[in-house]
Design an enzyme around this catalytic site. Structure first.
Site, PDB file in Angstrom:
ATOM      1  N   HIS A  27       0.811  -1.102   0.042  1.00 23.45           N
ATOM      2  CA  HIS A  27       0.012   0.166  -0.108  1.00 23.45           C
ATOM      3  C   HIS A  27       0.901   1.242   0.047  1.00 23.45           C
ATOM      4  O   HIS A  27       0.285   2.349  -0.196  1.00 23.45           O
ATOM      5  CB  HIS A  27      -1.030   0.099   1.119  1.00 23.45           C
ATOM      6  CG  HIS A  27      -0.508   0.342   2.682  1.00 23.45           C
ATOM      7  ND1 HIS A  27      -0.072  -0.730   3.383  1.00 23.45           N
ATOM      8  CD2 HIS A  27       0.079   1.296   3.215  1.00 23.45           C
ATOM      9  CE1 HIS A  27       0.238  -0.430   4.597  1.00 23.45           C
ATOM     10  NE2 HIS A  27       0.578   1.083   4.430  1.00 23.45           N
ATOM     11  N   ASP A  70       0.053  -7.731   1.305  1.00 23.62           N
ATOM     12  CA  ASP A  70       0.231  -6.335   1.521  1.00 23.62           C
ATOM     13  C   ASP A  70       2.027  -6.073   1.421  1.00 23.62           C
ATOM     14  O   ASP A  70       2.665  -5.226   2.485  1.00 23.62           O
ATOM     15  CB  ASP A  70      -0.069  -5.628   2.613  1.00 23.62           C
ATOM     16  CG  ASP A  70      -0.160  -4.124   2.513  1.00 23.62           C
ATOM     17  OD1 ASP A  70       0.011  -3.560   1.383  1.00 23.62           O
ATOM     18  OD2 ASP A  70      -0.361  -3.302   3.647  1.00 23.62           O
ATOM     19  N   SER A 107       4.781   2.351   7.906  1.00 29.32           N
ATOM     20  CA  SER A 107       4.375   1.312   7.151  1.00 29.32           C
ATOM     21  C   SER A 107       5.554   0.741   6.253  1.00 29.32           C
ATOM     22  O   SER A 107       6.245   1.499   5.564  1.00 29.32           O
ATOM     23  CB  SER A 107       2.951   1.530   6.324  1.00 29.32           C
ATOM     24  OG  SER A 107       1.991   1.986   6.913  1.00 29.32           O
TER      25      SER A 107
END
Length: 506
Positions: A141, A171, A248
């Site tokens: 992402h 992901d 992230s």
């Protein structure tokens, strides 16, 4: 009246003197004792100081050894005005936002004058170098749909990055930068970590590069639903090490400086950190990385079944005395499980000789098995275990299919009204002539069926293992139904079969 003291007064005076003397003596003794002796075992201050110094040193060394491997990632997406001046194509809008704005509102919001220059959307995240020649792991992402990706190393130098491959179902993404002699972070084994172990998170929260936070492993094997829309594989490590936007894709480390996870998500109502962070474990990270580097994509195995977890009542209805194992809801015709002889209602108890505890474990294990592999499975059926051999098939070949048939109706004690299917109804539902069952036409509010999640339009295929093809059959199968002991139903909704157990509340 005599001035001499009564016996009672003399006793009271003696008691007062005793209490006063005891209190004074106690105060003197306590005053002489060191504070560390007042409660519990005496504190060894020297030993405590050494232990604290050793822990602090471990934190510093882990952070120092890993920081050169942690990078900041910036991505740019370019949106070009379409004909009519609309600059954001409909497919670029996430489904959740599309529902929030509505189609027309979204397009009016981004409507721009004819000929306006493209605009850019910038993203930010973190990553970790895993090879000296420039491979970097991050979250999908962070770079999804990006036109340009740049990586900033720990010394501030910037490199343009190419996306080698991505995997939406975990992901994860692998990038490549043109560099040599980089410091690669070692990959640790998350399976060896336990709840309560110390961990460090390093990344660029809110663009503050090389930020180190510390915490413990709060839980393992978490499934939080962030990959549900892509039928992803979730087996997260939960941590209270602070993770914020920008973290992230960065590493979660043990105190040896090894990567045991990739920080991916938080649970928060405010958007900020609330002590609930989630990281993809290193076993998944390593396998996805190897597949992308070698093949450019991840190929996963499947056996062509729909499965569900067991509860006590459901297990007992099959004569199975445990909740460990996985119940087969449905089998894809001509798929690997079908060819191996696996049936709906089987309970899978072992896969590759390893005990099966739940559906998540089995799903992950099958997905990690290379297509074409011959694998032994053990199933529980009709009171005994059977060993079967199944050939794993690529998920790319999966085509879901299911097997049911035909107008009287009947209302049952379960709180549902069912109807025998007509030929026209069967055709409209896409059923084959071999398929059988009854159609649910009404569900009473608050009934056993409603509490179990049965809906109008569901097909009921069997009752307690007994196949049914008419409302009369269904009514007969429930003649001896006792709400206190319950009954198992097999339900078909769309192309999906499942088992439910209906039982009255105690």
């Amino acid at each position: 009246m005599s001035h001499s003291q009564s016996p009672v007064m003399r006793s009271w005076f003696a008691f007062t003197l005793a209490v006063t003397a005891t209190s004074t003596l106690t105060s003197l003794v306590l005053y002489q004792l060191p504070a560390s002796r007042l409660f519990g075992v005496p504190v060894d201050r020297a030993a405590t100081s050494v232990a604290a110094d050793q822990l602090s040193h471990a934190f510093k060394e882990a952070a120092r050894s890993a920081r050169a491997s942690v990078v900041s990632i910036n991505s740019i997406k370019r949106y070009r005005p379409a004909a009519g001046g609309r600059s954001a194509p409909r497919q670029q809008l996430p489904e959740e936002l599309r529902r929030f704005f509505g189609e027309d509102s979204w397009e009016r919001f981004f409507e721009s004058p004819q000929g306006q220059a493209p605009f850019e959307q910038q993203g930010m995240g973190s990553g970790v170098i895993v090879s000296a020649d420039g491979y970097v792991i991050t979250n999908n992402h962070v770079v999804q749909g990006a036109d340009d990706v740049t990586v900033t190393l720990h010394d501030g130098t910037t490199q343009k990055a190419n996306i080698v491959g991505t995997d939406k179902k975990t992901d994860l993404a692998v990038l490549k930068i043109a560099a040599q002699g980089l410091t690669a972070a070692p990959l640790g084994d998350a399976d060896l970590m336990e709840v309560g172990d110390w961990v460090l998170a390093i990344g660029s929260p809110f663009n503050y590069h090389q930020t180190v936070t510390a915490g413990i492993i709060s839980a393992k094997g978490r499934r939080v639903g962030v990959l549900q829309s892509v039928q992803g594989y979730e087996d997260f490590i939960q941590t209270d090490a602070a993770i914020n936007p920008g973290n992230s894709g960065g590493p979660l480390l043990n105190l040896r400086g090894e990567v045991i996870g990739i920080n991916t998500a938080i649970a928060s109502r405010s958007g900020g950190f609330n002590g609930l962070g989630f990281a993809i474990p290193s076993k998944i990270v390593g396998s996805v990385y190897q597949a992308i580097v070698q093949h450019g994509h991840v190929e996963r195995g499947q056996i062509g079944t729909l499965i569900q977890d067991l509860d006590r009542d459901l297990a007992e209805s099959f004569g199975y005395n445990s909740t460990d194992g996985v119940l087969v809801q449905d089998v894809m015709p001509e798929g690997p499980a079908d060819r191996a002889g696996i049936r709906s209602g089987d309970i899978i108890v072992r896969y590759q000789a390893n005990p099966v505890n739940n559906s998540k474990q089995l799903r992950n294990a099958v997905a990690a098995t290379a297509p074409g592999t011959r694998t032994k499975m053990t199933v529980f059926r009709d009171g005994q275990e059977r060993q079967l051999e199944v050939v794993i098939q690529s998920q790319n070949l999966q085509r879901r299919a299911s097997r049911n048939k035909p107008s009287e109706s009947s209302t049952t004690t379960l709180g549902i009204t069912v109807q025998t299917l007509t030929a026209d109804q069967a055709r409209q539902l896409g059923l084959t002539p071999q398929e059988q069952g009854v159609l649910v036409t009404q569900v009473a509010s608050g009934s056993l069926a409603a509490r179990a999640g049965i809906r109008r339009g569901d097909l009921l295929l069997d009752v307690g293992g007994q196949a049914i093809d008419s409302a009369a059959d269904f009514q007969e199968a429930l003649q001896n139904f006792d709400p206190s002991t319950g009954v198992r139903l097999q339900v078909k909704r769309g192309n999906t079969r499942s088992f439910v157990f209906l039982k009255d509340l105690p």
